[in-house]
Design a protein around this motif. Structure first.
Motif, mmCIF file in Angstrom:
data_model
loop_
_atom_site.group_PDB
_atom_site.id
_atom_site.type_symbol
_atom_site.label_atom_id
_atom_site.label_comp_id
_atom_site.label_asym_id
_atom_site.label_seq_id
_atom_site.Cartn_x
_atom_site.Cartn_y
_atom_site.Cartn_z
ATOM 1 N N LEU A 376 0.833 -1.204 0.000
ATOM 2 C CA LEU A 376 0.000 0.000 0.000
ATOM 3 C C LEU A 376 0.867 1.253 0.000
ATOM 4 C CD1 LEU A 376 -2.666 -1.091 2.646
ATOM 5 C CD2 LEU A 376 -2.827 -1.220 0.160
ATOM 6 N N TYR A 377 1.989 1.177 0.722
ATOM 7 C CA TYR A 377 2.895 2.324 0.824
ATOM 8 C C TYR A 377 4.341 1.866 0.626
ATOM 9 C CZ TYR A 377 -1.065 4.625 3.141
ATOM 10 O OH TYR A 377 -2.298 5.143 3.438
ATOM 11 N N THR A 378 5.142 2.788 0.120
ATOM 12 C CA THR A 378 6.588 2.577 0.038
ATOM 13 C C THR A 378 7.285 3.766 0.692
ATOM 14 O OG1 THR A 378 6.417 1.335 -2.035
ATOM 15 C CG2 THR A 378 8.581 2.248 -1.482
ATOM 16 N N ILE A 379 8.190 3.443 1.613
ATOM 17 C CA ILE A 379 9.000 4.481 2.259
ATOM 18 C C ILE A 379 10.434 4.358 1.729
ATOM 19 C CG2 ILE A 379 9.964 5.320 4.436
ATOM 20 C CD1 ILE A 379 7.486 4.285 5.845
ATOM 21 N N VAL A 380 10.990 5.450 1.266
ATOM 22 C CA VAL A 380 12.354 5.439 0.752
ATOM 23 C C VAL A 380 13.203 6.409 1.569
ATOM 24 C CG1 VAL A 380 13.851 5.885 -1.225
ATOM 25 C CG2 VAL A 380 11.588 4.852 -1.572
ATOM 26 N N PHE A 381 14.240 5.880 2.214
ATOM 27 C CA PHE A 381 15.236 6.704 2.904
ATOM 28 C C PHE A 381 16.423 6.822 1.951
ATOM 29 C CE2 PHE A 381 12.728 5.223 6.456
ATOM 30 C CZ PHE A 381 12.728 6.297 7.344
ATOM 31 N N ASP A 382 16.446 7.918 1.183
ATOM 32 C CA ASP A 382 17.508 8.110 0.191
ATOM 33 C C ASP A 382 18.537 9.095 0.726
ATOM 34 O OD1 ASP A 382 18.854 7.774 -2.140
ATOM 35 O OD2 ASP A 382 17.118 8.174 -3.438
ATOM 36 N N THR A 383 19.593 9.290 -0.010
ATOM 37 C CA THR A 383 20.690 10.143 0.463
ATOM 38 C C THR A 383 20.245 11.580 0.688
ATOM 39 O OG1 THR A 383 22.259 8.760 -0.755
ATOM 40 C CG2 THR A 383 23.028 10.920 -0.037
ATOM 41 N N ASN A 384 19.493 12.129 -0.261
ATOM 42 C CA ASN A 384 19.127 13.543 -0.199
ATOM 43 C C ASN A 384 17.762 13.819 0.421
ATOM 44 O OD1 ASN A 384 21.542 14.316 -1.489
ATOM 45 N ND2 ASN A 384 20.642 13.758 -3.480
ATOM 46 N N GLN A 385 16.828 12.859 0.323
ATOM 47 C CA GLN A 385 15.494 13.097 0.871
ATOM 48 C C GLN A 385 14.814 11.776 1.212
ATOM 49 O OE1 GLN A 385 13.151 15.083 -2.125
ATOM 50 N NE2 GLN A 385 12.960 13.283 -3.403
ATOM 51 N N ASN A 386 13.757 11.912 2.044
ATOM 52 C CA ASN A 386 12.951 10.756 2.430
ATOM 53 C C ASN A 386 11.567 10.895 1.795
ATOM 54 O OD1 ASN A 386 15.123 10.085 4.112
ATOM 55 N ND2 ASN A 386 14.244 11.274 5.807
ATOM 56 N N ARG A 387 11.043 9.800 1.221
ATOM 57 C CA ARG A 387 9.762 9.883 0.516
ATOM 58 C C ARG A 387 8.805 8.799 1.007
ATOM 59 N NH1 ARG A 387 13.639 9.557 -3.357
ATOM 60 N NH2 ARG A 387 12.873 7.499 -4.075
ATOM 61 N N LEU A 388 7.545 9.172 1.117
ATOM 62 C CA LEU A 388 6.456 8.229 1.382
ATOM 63 C C LEU A 388 5.531 8.268 0.172
ATOM 64 C CD1 LEU A 388 4.628 6.358 3.117
ATOM 65 C CD2 LEU A 388 3.561 8.451 4.022
ATOM 66 N N SER A 389 5.368 7.141 -0.506
ATOM 67 C CA SER A 389 4.543 7.131 -1.706
ATOM 68 C C SER A 389 3.513 6.012 -1.646
ATOM 69 C CB SER A 389 5.417 6.965 -2.949
ATOM 70 O OG SER A 389 6.153 5.757 -2.890
ATOM 71 N N SER A 390 2.396 6.270 -2.317
ATOM 72 C CA SER A 390 1.357 5.271 -2.528
ATOM 73 C C SER A 390 1.001 5.323 -4.008
ATOM 74 C CB SER A 390 0.130 5.573 -1.664
ATOM 75 O OG SER A 390 -0.474 6.793 -2.074
ATOM 76 N N LYS A 391 -0.043 4.618 -4.401
ATOM 77 C CA LYS A 391 -0.432 4.636 -5.806
ATOM 78 C C LYS A 391 -0.946 6.015 -6.234
ATOM 79 C CE LYS A 391 -1.549 -0.279 -6.196
ATOM 80 N NZ LYS A 391 -2.597 -1.280 -6.489
ATOM 81 N N LYS A 392 -1.387 6.826 -5.279
ATOM 82 C CA LYS A 392 -2.004 8.107 -5.606
ATOM 83 C C LYS A 392 -1.098 9.305 -5.356
ATOM 84 C CE LYS A 392 -6.755 6.529 -4.734
ATOM 85 N NZ LYS A 392 -8.001 6.762 -3.956
ATOM 86 N N THR A 393 -0.296 9.225 -4.314
ATOM 87 C CA THR A 393 0.471 10.426 -3.921
ATOM 88 C C THR A 393 1.911 10.075 -3.565
ATOM 89 O OG1 THR A 393 -0.144 10.186 -1.574
ATOM 90 C CG2 THR A 393 -1.608 11.508 -2.983
#
Length: 411
Positions: A376-393
């Motif tokens: 349902l959700y993907t959390i990415v801890f990347d070097t420059n930023q952190n992102r929370l994504s779903s199919k919509k946002t």
């Protein structure tokens, strides 16, 4: 409907187990809504407990073992008898509603290599009325609906109807077995010549010959049966079926049932209404049950009882055959991907989310391996930023408290 034979060489995968667990969970939830409580019995039972009771599992089908003391045991071939014995030994006069999900073990010539199956069943002790019979049958119908079957039927008969007719004959055990087989298979071609060679009253012959054709719309079968009534006992049996059907009509379930007065269960301890359930694509019953008030007479205490059991493996197979249980990728709540320098943050939020009941998988961004799952959700801890994504946002977050709040709000 095709004949179902279990393929022991078929590889069982993780998805098969997930489907099976979902089926069992659905069955248990429905049983509980009708006031039933889960119990279990021992895997090993005394051979004498089964061999001393007439009309039960064929002794040749029991899987026998000998313990260190020399006592003969059997792997549980049936659940009804040990549950009935347990209830009898408790000598309770209160009604009890029990259910089980247990493996039973039998060996037969029909399926020599298949000795184990899972049954999910119910037993209602201490209540004897047509209202209870209707309710138990309705629970079976309700469960078929829960599982999502569109085309299913419950065949309803009565153990006493055939027995009453047979009591008016002098059939030998072999003759009775042959007649039962012909009626069960609805072999109209051979029944007439078979009966013609026996010394039976003509009206009894006519009645026995008619039984296999007494199948279909309940009201039509009831009208047919009225012409075959020969004594008060048969009249009571027919009235019993009429009242059960009236109960099912009150539930609005009349379209899910047919009457089958040629229904003869191999378990001869049944004394009242008997029934079995069929679904498309499976050429044998996936459910069998009935009333067995006289079984207790062979145990410690006579207790009225009615029950049924689903064959879980057949249900799962039927769902797969009908495309009702498609093996899709498993779904997780959250997948967390991270670069090595942010591993501590990623694993900390994974712990917090799991602690709150989320289903979470973690995966380093640098790794070439990935989980083959949906989320349902993907959390990415990347070097420059952190992102929370779903199919919509897709949203940017700064720390674990912020993303935790986002997920809690979305959930």
């Amino acid at each position: 409907m095709q004949r179902y034979v279990i393929d022991i060489n078929k590889n069982t995968n993780v998805e098969d187990f997930q489907i099976r667990d979902e089926v069992i969970s659905t069955l248990k939830k429905r049983f509980i809504t009708y006031g039933f409580k889960q119990v279990r019995t021992s895997t090993f039972e005394s051979y004498d407990m089964y061999s001393d009771i007439t009309g039960t599992v064929n002794k040749d089908e029991m899987i026998k073992v000998i313990d260190t003391s020399g006592k003969v045991l059997v792997l549980r071939p049936d659940v009804t008898i040990p549950l009935h014995r347990m209830t009898s030994l408790n000598k309770t006069t209160d009604s009890q509603r029990l259910f089980y999900v247990l493996d039973v073990f039998r060996q037969s010539q029909e399926q020599e290599n298949h000795k184990e199956s899972t049954q999910a069943g119910v037993e209602c002790f201490g209540q004897n009325s047509t209202l209870v019979d209707s309710e138990i049958i309705m629970m079976a119908i309700h469960t078929f609906q829960d599982l999502g079957f569109q085309n299913f039927k419950l065949e309803i008969g009565h153990a006493g109807f055939f027995k009453e007719l047979v009591q008016q004959t002098n059939l030998t055990e072999d003759e009775l077995e042959s007649l039962q087989s012909l009626i069960q298979s609805k072999n109209l071609v051979e029944i007439e010549p078979f009966l013609s060679q026996l010394e039976i009253d003509e009206d009894v012959k006519t009645a026995l010959q008619s039984i296999p054709m007494m199948y279909g719309d309940p009201q039509h079968v009831i009208n047919q049966a009225k012409d075959m009534i020969r004594n008060e006992s048969m009249q009571r049996i027919l009235q019993n079926l009429i009242e059960i059907y009236e109960g099912l009509q009150a539930y609005g379930a009349e379209n899910s049932v047919v009457f089958n007065l040629g229904l003869i269960n191999n378990m001869n301890y049944y004394s009242g209404v008997i029934f079995q359930g069929f679904v498309d694509s499976i050429g044998k019953p996936v459910l069998m049950g009935g009333r067995y008030d006289n079984l207790g007479q062979q145990l410690e205490q006579s207790i009225p009882a009615i029950g049924f059991a689903f064959e879980v493996d057949l249900l799962v197979h039927a769902m797969q055959q009908q495309g009702m249980a498609i093996n899709s990728l498993p779904t997780m709540d959250v997948i967390i991907r991270y670069v090595k320098e942010k591993q501590k943050e990623a694993l900390r939020i994974a712990y917090l989310l799991r602690d709150s009941g989320f289903h979470v998988l973690t995966h380093p961004l640098e790794s070439s391996e990935e989980y083959q799952v949906n989320s349902l959700y993907t959390i990415v801890f990347d070097t420059n930023q952190n992102r929370l994504s779903s199919k919509k946002t897709e949203q940017i977050f700064t720390d674990q408290e912020e993303v935790f709040a986002m997920l809690q709000e979305g959930n």
